[in-house]
Design a protein around this motif. Structure first.
Motif, short mmCIF file in Angstrom:
data_model
loop_
_atom_site.label_atom_id
_atom_site.label_comp_id
_atom_site.label_asym_id
_atom_site.label_seq_id
_atom_site.Cartn_x
_atom_site.Cartn_y
_atom_site.Cartn_z
N LEU A 173 35.01 26.44 42.32
CA LEU A 173 36.22 25.67 42.60
C LEU A 173 37.38 26.58 42.98
O LEU A 173 38.16 26.28 43.90
N PHE A 174 37.50 27.70 42.26
CA PHE A 174 38.60 28.62 42.56
C PHE A 174 38.51 29.13 43.98
O PHE A 174 39.53 29.26 44.68
N ASP A 175 37.28 29.40 44.43
CA ASP A 175 37.09 29.93 45.78
C ASP A 175 37.68 28.99 46.82
O ASP A 175 38.23 29.42 47.83
N VAL A 176 37.57 27.68 46.59
CA VAL A 176 38.09 26.70 47.56
C VAL A 176 39.58 26.44 47.33
O VAL A 176 40.37 26.42 48.28
N LEU A 552 34.87 45.51 31.89
CA LEU A 552 35.75 44.73 32.75
C LEU A 552 37.13 45.39 32.87
O LEU A 552 37.76 45.32 33.93
N LEU A 553 37.60 46.03 31.78
CA LEU A 553 38.86 46.77 31.88
C LEU A 553 38.73 47.90 32.89
O LEU A 553 39.66 48.15 33.68
N ALA A 554 37.57 48.56 32.88
CA ALA A 554 37.35 49.64 33.86
C ALA A 554 37.31 49.09 35.27
O ALA A 554 37.88 49.69 36.20
N VAL A 555 36.66 47.95 35.45
CA VAL A 555 36.61 47.32 36.78
C VAL A 555 38.02 46.96 37.23
O VAL A 555 38.39 47.19 38.40
N ASN A 556 38.83 46.42 36.31
CA ASN A 556 40.18 46.00 36.67
C ASN A 556 41.05 47.18 37.08
O ASN A 556 41.99 47.03 37.86
N ARG A 557 40.75 48.37 36.55
CA ARG A 557 41.50 49.57 36.97
C ARG A 557 41.20 49.92 38.42
O ARG A 557 42.03 50.51 39.11
N LEU A 558 39.99 49.59 38.87
CA LEU A 558 39.57 49.93 40.22
C LEU A 558 39.86 48.81 41.21
O LEU A 558 40.38 49.03 42.29
N VAL A 559 39.46 47.61 40.83
CA VAL A 559 39.68 46.43 41.68
C VAL A 559 40.14 45.30 40.76
O VAL A 559 39.44 44.99 39.79
N ARG A 560 41.29 44.71 41.06
CA ARG A 560 41.78 43.63 40.19
C ARG A 560 40.74 42.56 40.06
O ARG A 560 40.10 42.16 41.05
N LEU A 561 40.54 42.05 38.83
CA LEU A 561 39.46 41.09 38.59
C LEU A 561 39.56 39.87 39.49
O LEU A 561 38.56 39.32 39.93
N ASP A 562 40.81 39.40 39.77
CA ASP A 562 40.95 38.22 40.62
C ASP A 562 40.57 38.51 42.06
O ASP A 562 40.22 37.59 42.81
N ARG A 563 40.60 39.80 42.47
CA ARG A 563 40.21 40.15 43.84
C ARG A 563 38.70 40.14 44.02
O ARG A 563 38.21 40.11 45.13
N LEU A 564 37.95 40.20 42.89
CA LEU A 564 36.50 40.20 43.00
C LEU A 564 35.98 38.93 43.63
O LEU A 564 34.94 38.91 44.28
N TYR A 565 36.72 37.83 43.45
CA TYR A 565 36.28 36.55 43.98
C TYR A 565 37.25 35.99 45.00
O TYR A 565 37.20 34.82 45.31
N ALA A 566 38.17 36.83 45.48
CA ALA A 566 39.10 36.36 46.50
C ALA A 566 38.43 36.38 47.85
O ALA A 566 37.53 37.16 48.11
N ARG A 567 38.86 35.47 48.72
CA ARG A 567 38.32 35.44 50.08
C ARG A 567 38.80 36.64 50.87
O ARG A 567 39.88 37.11 50.65
#
Length: 567
Positions: A173-176, A552-567
């Motif tokens: 749903l977030f993707d849309v 996930l904290l390590a991932v967020n340092r590299l790529v923001r977690l919300d950007r992982l599923y952003a278009r």
């Protein structure tokens, strides 16, 4: 001329590795399931016959027990899907409306449960609705009568499955929703539409593609799940996933298990087609036809305006509690001095369960197997997914849409079917080491996520930097090593960590393929939760939750977690 031909072949060449891998480790096992389902006899050592026989299907469709289980499973899947829609929609809206600085935290609320082992989450639901669980303790505080018999019912299984699969609905749903232009809502507001009318007449119709994807994924996964059903159903609630597992591993009746898996696959496919058809009918604008006006009765709009905001907040709070509370209960229970894991009331504080886990060594071997397996699977998946991401982002060639859809199929076909097929293949190819067989299947389950994540990273690269390097005389290899690879590094590390977590927590397919000498940690936890139920399970689970949060904290340092599923 040569340069033109090589440019045309570049896309198919980049797409070939992941396609060949999936043909060998995903399509082949599924073909084996189809062949097994048409075998007359259940001899586990018999060679596959190419003469089709419908004995297994006649057995299933002629037995009232199997018919009842199939219908109850479909009804359970439908109920879980409806529940995830009701709870997932407010969470997706909440994520879209969060300020950018808080959105990674909101995504952590969804991703931490998603990446936590399904056994851990199911144990948390047990602690929530057990006779002495949190629900009854809260009722007792207010002087209300306790609710008995919540465990081992269809409702308990539905609640556990909704907790497990709700993140998939939220992300779909977030993707849309995040792709919808704010000007659409501003235009509706400028025309006098109230908040409820804007939601019913604008936001909900535009979210139909996401709803369709989420509904299909949740229904398919919940209708073939067996881990949560076993723990929360207590052998009083049967699902087709449990029957497939029992027939394949306990009764060694692979043909019957394959026929059952195939029936559920066909039912799920029909459901997906029906969902696609209904969504298409509900979106006439997607086919170029004009959309009709939505004329809602005034009383409906007034009631929705009055009740909607409060109902939305209530559902949002319930959804977040359902996502996180089971994990918190598992963590609290890991310090509880009780004789059994299912004793929910807090007796006394202790750290002896952690001592048993960290010093006893009982989990060490399984932990090491899981780490090795996840590292190998993640590295292989990244190596396969990277060229595929470039093929998707930078090349157009005939058949690309079909190939891209094939890469996503492991998400939409029952994992139990993959497990049964791979089990049979590994029995045939006895020379293949068990670790390699497990790794191959884990790569299949990781690839859809890895391709999506790396596709977004490749699309985010600055092509101007590559063109500048080319104008200065840098060749393709030098440009890739000095320009492209550094730009991709954060996305690759994030994809590797996500791939590692997915592989490390996988239990559905893995339980079909592990042996006594090679058991992964999640499968060991599942086995102990099913039989012994020692509180050490909670200590191990809490350590896994902590590791997931740190990752996930390590991932967020590299790529923001919300950007992982952003278009």
């Amino acid at each position: 001329m040569i340069r033109t031909v090589s440019a045309r072949l570049a896309g198919p060449a980049l797409a070939a590795p992941v396609t060949l891998w999936l043909l060998a480790t995903f399509a082949a096992p599924f073909l084996v399931v189809v062949l097994l389902s048409w075998q007359e006899f259940a001899d586990p050592f018999a060679e596959l016959s190419l003469v089709p026989d419908a004995t297994q299907f006649r057995t299933l469709l002629g037995d009232p027990f199997y018919i009842r289980v199939i219908l109850e499973t479909l009804a359970l899947g439908a109920g879980v899907t409806l529940l995830t829609v009701l709870l997932g929609f407010p969470v997706a809206l909440w994520l879209v409306r969060l300020p950018a600085r808080w959105r990674p935290i909101g995504f952590a609320v969804v991703l931490i449960p998603l990446l936590t082992n399904v056994v851990v989450r199911s144990l948390g639901i047990v602690l929530l609705i057990a006779p002495d669980g949190l629900v009854n303790q809260v009722l007792a505080l207010f002087g209300l009568p306790r609710i008995q018999g919540m465990l081992y019912t269809h409702g308990a299984v539905a609640l556990a499955l909704a907790q497990v699969f709700m993140p998939f609905m939220v992300l779909a749903l977030f993707d849309v929703l995040q792709a919808t232009s704010p000007r659409v809502h501003e235009a509706a507001a400028s025309l006098g539409a109230s908040p409820a009318l804007r939601f019913l007449a604008v936001q909900l119709p535009l979210a139909i593609p996401g709803l369709r994807s989420g509904i299909v994924i949740v229904f398919l996964m919940s209708s073939t799940a067996y881990v949560s059903a076993t723990l929360l159903g207590g052998r009083k609630v049967w699902t087709t996933g449990m029957l497939v597992w029992q027939e394949a591993l306990q009764n060694l009746n692979a043909p019957l298990a394959s026929a059952l898996a195939l029936i559920m696959t066909l039912a799920s496919t029909l459901f997906a087609v029906l969902a696609w058809w209904i969504a298409r009918r509900a979106m006439p604008w997607s086919t170029g036809r004009p959309a009709g006006t939505i004329d809602l009765p005034a009383v409906v709009v007034r009631v929705a305006d009055l009740v909607g905001p409060w109902l939305g907040r209530l559902l949002l709070a319930a959804a977040i509690l359902l996502l996180l509370l089971p994990l918190v209960l598992v963590a609290v229970q890991s310090f509880n001095d009780v004789p059994q894991a299912t004793v929910a009331g807090f007796r006394a504080f202790t750290t002896k369960w952690y001592g048993a886990v960290l010093l006893g060594g009982a989990y060490g071997q399984s932990f090491w197997v899981s780490v090795q397996l996840a590292l190998a699977a993640a590295a292989t998946a990244i190596a396969l997914a990277l060229p595929a991401a470039f093929a998707l982002a930078r090349h157009r060639f005939p058949g690309l849409p079909a190939v891209a859809a094939f890469w996503m199929l492991p998400l939409s076909l029952p994992h139990v079917a993959i497990g049964v097929g791979m089990l049979r293949l590994l029995q045939v190819y006895t020379a293949l080491p068990p670790f390699l067989g497990l790794m191959m299947v884990h790569v299949v389950l990781i690839l859809p996520f890895a391709v999506n994540l790396l596709h977004a990273s490749v699309e985010g690269l600055d092509r101007a930097q590559e063109e500048a390097a080319q104008s200065l005389g840098a060749g393709p290899v030098r440009r890739f090593l000095l320009v492209v690879l550094p730009g991709l590094a954060p996305g690759m590390v994030a994809a590797a960590i996500m791939s590692f977590l997915i592989s490390f927590g996988e239990v559905t397919v893995t339980s079909f393929l592990t042996t006594a000498r090679m058991t992964t940690l999640p499968v060991r936890i599942y086995a102990e939760a099913t039989f012994s139920l020692e509180p050490t399970v909670h200590a191990v689970s809490t350590l896994l939750i902590a590791a997931t949060i740190l990752a996930l904290l390590a991932v967020n340092r590299l790529v923001r977690l919300d950007r992982l599923y952003a278009r």
